[in-house]
Design a protein around this motif. Structure first.
Motif, mmCIF file in Angstrom:
data_model
loop_
_atom_site.group_PDB
_atom_site.id
_atom_site.type_symbol
_atom_site.label_atom_id
_atom_site.label_comp_id
_atom_site.label_asym_id
_atom_site.label_seq_id
_atom_site.Cartn_x
_atom_site.Cartn_y
_atom_site.Cartn_z
ATOM 1 N N LEU A 1 -4.649 8.540 5.901
ATOM 2 C CA LEU A 1 -3.481 7.753 5.033
ATOM 3 C C LEU A 1 -3.836 7.203 3.830
ATOM 4 C CD1 LEU A 1 -3.179 5.253 8.278
ATOM 5 C CD2 LEU A 1 -1.455 7.063 7.689
ATOM 6 N N PRO A 2 -3.008 7.609 2.943
ATOM 7 C CA PRO A 2 -3.564 7.247 1.498
ATOM 8 C C PRO A 2 -3.253 5.504 1.339
ATOM 9 C CG PRO A 2 -1.433 8.268 1.403
ATOM 10 C CD PRO A 2 -1.797 8.398 2.848
ATOM 11 N N VAL A 3 -4.375 4.836 0.892
ATOM 12 C CA VAL A 3 -4.294 3.540 0.645
ATOM 13 C C VAL A 3 -3.692 3.186 -0.832
ATOM 14 C CG1 VAL A 3 -5.663 1.468 0.380
ATOM 15 C CG2 VAL A 3 -6.165 3.212 2.106
ATOM 16 N N PRO A 4 -2.623 2.317 -0.752
ATOM 17 C CA PRO A 4 -1.994 2.124 -2.225
ATOM 18 C C PRO A 4 -3.124 1.318 -3.191
ATOM 19 C CG PRO A 4 -0.788 1.003 -0.259
ATOM 20 C CD PRO A 4 -1.929 1.453 0.076
ATOM 21 N N PRO A 5 -3.075 1.668 -4.256
ATOM 22 C CA PRO A 5 -3.921 1.343 -5.287
ATOM 23 C C PRO A 5 -4.185 -0.341 -5.468
ATOM 24 C CG PRO A 5 -2.056 2.373 -6.409
ATOM 25 C CD PRO A 5 -1.995 2.501 -5.088
ATOM 26 N N GLU A 6 -3.116 -0.863 -5.237
ATOM 27 C CA GLU A 6 -3.275 -2.492 -5.446
ATOM 28 C C GLU A 6 -4.231 -2.954 -3.981
ATOM 29 O OE1 GLU A 6 -0.558 -0.466 -4.936
ATOM 30 O OE2 GLU A 6 1.130 -1.521 -4.465
ATOM 31 N N LEU A 7 -4.434 -2.350 -3.005
ATOM 32 C CA LEU A 7 -5.193 -2.905 -1.988
ATOM 33 C C LEU A 7 -6.794 -2.719 -2.127
ATOM 34 C CD1 LEU A 7 -2.938 -1.886 1.387
ATOM 35 C CD2 LEU A 7 -3.150 -4.153 0.128
ATOM 36 N N ASP A 8 -7.659 -3.807 -1.821
ATOM 37 C CA ASP A 8 -8.849 -3.616 -1.859
ATOM 38 C C ASP A 8 -9.338 -3.021 -0.428
ATOM 39 O OD1 ASP A 8 -10.207 -5.671 0.081
ATOM 40 O OD2 ASP A 8 -8.813 -6.901 -1.273
ATOM 41 N N PRO A 9 -10.484 -2.530 -0.486
ATOM 42 C CA PRO A 9 -10.772 -1.678 0.922
ATOM 43 C C PRO A 9 -10.976 -2.747 2.221
ATOM 44 C CG PRO A 9 -12.643 -1.904 -0.666
ATOM 45 C CD PRO A 9 -11.388 -2.254 -1.342
ATOM 46 N N VAL A 10 -11.149 -4.023 1.970
ATOM 47 C CA VAL A 10 -11.430 -4.883 2.989
ATOM 48 C C VAL A 10 -9.944 -5.460 3.533
ATOM 49 C CG1 VAL A 10 -12.076 -7.169 3.831
ATOM 50 C CG2 VAL A 10 -13.520 -5.857 2.366
ATOM 51 N N LEU A 11 -9.287 -5.823 2.783
ATOM 52 C CA LEU A 11 -7.731 -6.022 3.206
ATOM 53 C C LEU A 11 -7.244 -4.638 3.724
ATOM 54 C CD1 LEU A 11 -5.590 -7.952 3.110
ATOM 55 C CD2 LEU A 11 -5.006 -7.505 0.885
ATOM 56 N N ALA A 12 -7.414 -3.616 3.276
ATOM 57 C CA ALA A 12 -6.727 -2.104 3.716
ATOM 58 C C ALA A 12 -7.191 -2.137 5.166
ATOM 59 C CB ALA A 12 -7.175 -1.208 2.707
ATOM 60 N N THR A 13 -8.208 -2.393 5.717
ATOM 61 C CA THR A 13 -8.736 -2.235 7.074
ATOM 62 C C THR A 13 -7.516 -3.005 8.054
ATOM 63 O OG1 THR A 13 -10.073 -4.219 7.331
ATOM 64 C CG2 THR A 13 -11.090 -1.962 6.713
ATOM 65 N N LEU B 1 0.366 -0.216 5.682
ATOM 66 C CA LEU B 1 -0.157 -0.536 4.430
ATOM 67 C C LEU B 1 0.966 -0.820 3.382
ATOM 68 C CD1 LEU B 1 -2.234 3.009 4.900
ATOM 69 C CD2 LEU B 1 -3.204 0.563 4.317
ATOM 70 N N ALA B 2 2.184 -0.199 3.376
ATOM 71 C CA ALA B 2 3.142 -0.775 2.463
ATOM 72 C C ALA B 2 3.064 -2.064 2.453
ATOM 73 C CB ALA B 2 4.394 0.075 2.711
ATOM 74 N N LEU B 3 3.483 -2.696 3.687
ATOM 75 C CA LEU B 3 3.667 -4.239 3.788
ATOM 76 C C LEU B 3 2.459 -4.986 3.392
ATOM 77 C CD1 LEU B 3 5.606 -6.344 4.762
ATOM 78 C CD2 LEU B 3 4.536 -6.261 6.989
ATOM 79 N N LEU B 4 1.274 -4.443 3.647
ATOM 80 C CA LEU B 4 0.123 -5.160 3.056
ATOM 81 C C LEU B 4 0.337 -5.125 1.655
ATOM 82 C CD1 LEU B 4 -2.834 -3.769 5.294
ATOM 83 C CD2 LEU B 4 -2.055 -6.248 4.998
ATOM 84 N N ALA B 5 0.680 -4.037 1.085
ATOM 85 C CA ALA B 5 0.587 -3.981 -0.709
ATOM 86 C C ALA B 5 1.518 -4.968 -1.426
ATOM 87 C CB ALA B 5 1.028 -2.870 -0.798
ATOM 88 N N THR B 6 2.438 -5.405 -0.355
ATOM 89 C CA THR B 6 3.411 -6.317 -1.034
ATOM 90 C C THR B 6 2.799 -7.818 -1.323
ATOM 91 O OG1 THR B 6 4.446 -6.975 0.966
ATOM 92 C CG2 THR B 6 5.535 -5.109 0.059
ATOM 93 N N GLY B 7 1.934 -7.814 -0.375
ATOM 94 C CA GLY B 7 1.510 -9.437 -0.318
ATOM 95 C C GLY B 7 2.144 -10.334 0.143
ATOM 96 N N ARG B 8 3.608 -10.011 0.985
ATOM 97 C CA ARG B 8 4.382 -10.885 1.559
ATOM 98 C C ARG B 8 3.583 -12.002 2.362
ATOM 99 N NH1 ARG B 8 8.451 -7.220 0.734
ATOM 100 N NH2 ARG B 8 8.557 -6.501 3.025
#
Ligand SMILES: [Zn+2]
Ligand SMILES: [Zn+2]
Length: 368
Positions: free
Chosen positions: A148-160, A320-327
């Motif tokens: 799964l591609p990780v959106p660029p605004e996410l750091d790896p720890v948060l992406a887990t 991953l998309a929802l995480l990247a929004t930071g909501r």
């Protein structure tokens, strides 16, 4: 920086014997790849593997919520996965052959050639090249990997968090069909419960209650408000059914999601909380039979009860998309990230031995 020739990895040889081993890095061909692991999230499965409840009986490298940078990728694999070296990706736990009936239907978790046996973070080190899990500096990516591609605004720890939030979306929204205006009850305030809460709110749920049990859950229940919870209840202090009715002025929840661990009584609570015609998603593992409950409620209320275990690609992508929004404040969760030599202690804590465990445990294996 010269390219590494070896990987350091933690092998769970037998329960509670997590031993650091050195592995030679495999040669990568046209069809496979190698990931430099940046972070690997821990869930309940990890400490159950560690303590022996879920140990497969052979040495293996645990870790199945892995995020990292593609260090090498063969040309055929790069095209199939839509990636190039240097990309940050998350690795799905299951592999897919792409050709069997199940894979062609998109039901990759039931692939005839893979399934449970070749899950990442579970397959034994006796299968070459051994690097099948996230507790390692490097992770081998076989040809049948799903990335799964990780959106660029996410750091790896948060992406887990892609893994628990993928579950939250699938079990809290997709499986029950949660709609705007629904009232939802979430049993269990761990990272999965908080993820279900956020996912249900994001799908438009009008009211969400999250329950926990006892003092240790209080910090998690406080955190739940940041994830959109309208009401939090400690079931050892207050009857959740009465609290839900009082707060909503209604007879029950359209959707109830059980993500408790080892809580036999949560099943009857879930049945009682679900309103007539509502849906009860059971994703918590009890480890023992549930105490007697009035099964007639299922009939009179015409409940839909659905078991949920796995997560599909669409839900991971949505996570991953929802995480990247930071909501939702996943970045601010109580979290402990440890290097390889801190994993033993963190797993013991997460198994409930000792201090209050963090909501989110993460392994950060890189030595740089
Ligand atoms: Zn997991
Ligand atoms: Zn298949």
């Amino acid at each position: 920086m010269t390219a590494a020739t070896h990987a350091q990895a933690l092998v769970l040889e037998t329960p509670r014997h997590l031993v650091e081993h050195t592995f030679e890095l495999p040669e990568i061909g046209a069809d496979d790849g190698l990931l430099r692991v940046e972070a690997c999230g821990l869930c309940g499965t990890d400490h159950e593997q560690y303590t022996g409840q879920l140990h497969p009986g052979r040495p293996f490298i645990p870790g199945h919520e892995t995020v990292g940078i593609l260090e090498e990728v063969g040309p055929a694999a790069a095209e199939r996965w839509g990636v190039q070296p240097g990309d940050r990706v998350a690795v799905q736990v299951f592999q897919s052959c792409r050709t069997c009936g199940a894979c062609q239907r998109g039901d990759t978790r039931h692939c005839r050639q893979h399934g449970m046996a070749t899950m990442y973070g579970f397959q034994g080190t006796e299968v070459s090249p051994g690097l099948w899990g996230g507790y390692a500096t490097h992770h081998y990516l076989g040809p049948d990997s799903m990335l799964l591609p990780v959106p660029p605004e996410l750091d790896p720890v948060l992406a887990t968090v892609f893994n628990p939030l993928g579950a939250g979306i699938q079990w809290g929204v997709t499986v029950p069909g949660t709609k705007p205006g629904d009232r939802v009850a979430v049993l269990g305030p761990g990272i999965r419960g908080l993820s279900v809460c956020a996912a249900a709110k994001d799908a438009g749920a009008e009211f969400v209650m999250v329950t926990g049990a006892g003092e240790r859950d209080h910090p998690r229940l406080e955190a739940a408000e940041g994830f959109g919870a309208d009401l939090v209840v400690d079931v050892t202090e207050e009857d959740p059914v009465a609290a839900f009715r009082r707060a909503t002025g209604s007879g029950g929840a359209h959707v109830v999601v059980d993500v408790t661990a080892n809580a036999p009584s949560a099943f009857a609570q879930g049945v009682a909380l679900t309103r007539g015609g509502g849906t009860f998603v059971v994703a918590g593992i009890r480890g023992e039979p549930v105490p007697a409950f009035q099964a007639d409620h299922l009939v009179y209320k015409e409940l839909r009860i659905i078991g949920a275990l796995g997560v599909d690609t669409d839900a991971y992508r949505a996570a991953l998309a929802l995480l990247a929004t930071g909501r939702y404040p996943f970045a601010e969760l109580s979290r402990q990230a440890v290097p390889l030599d801190g994993v033993d202690e963190l797993l013991q804590t997460m198994a409930g031995e000792g201090d209050t465990p963090p909501v989110h445990g993460v392994v950060r294996p890189s030595t740089d």
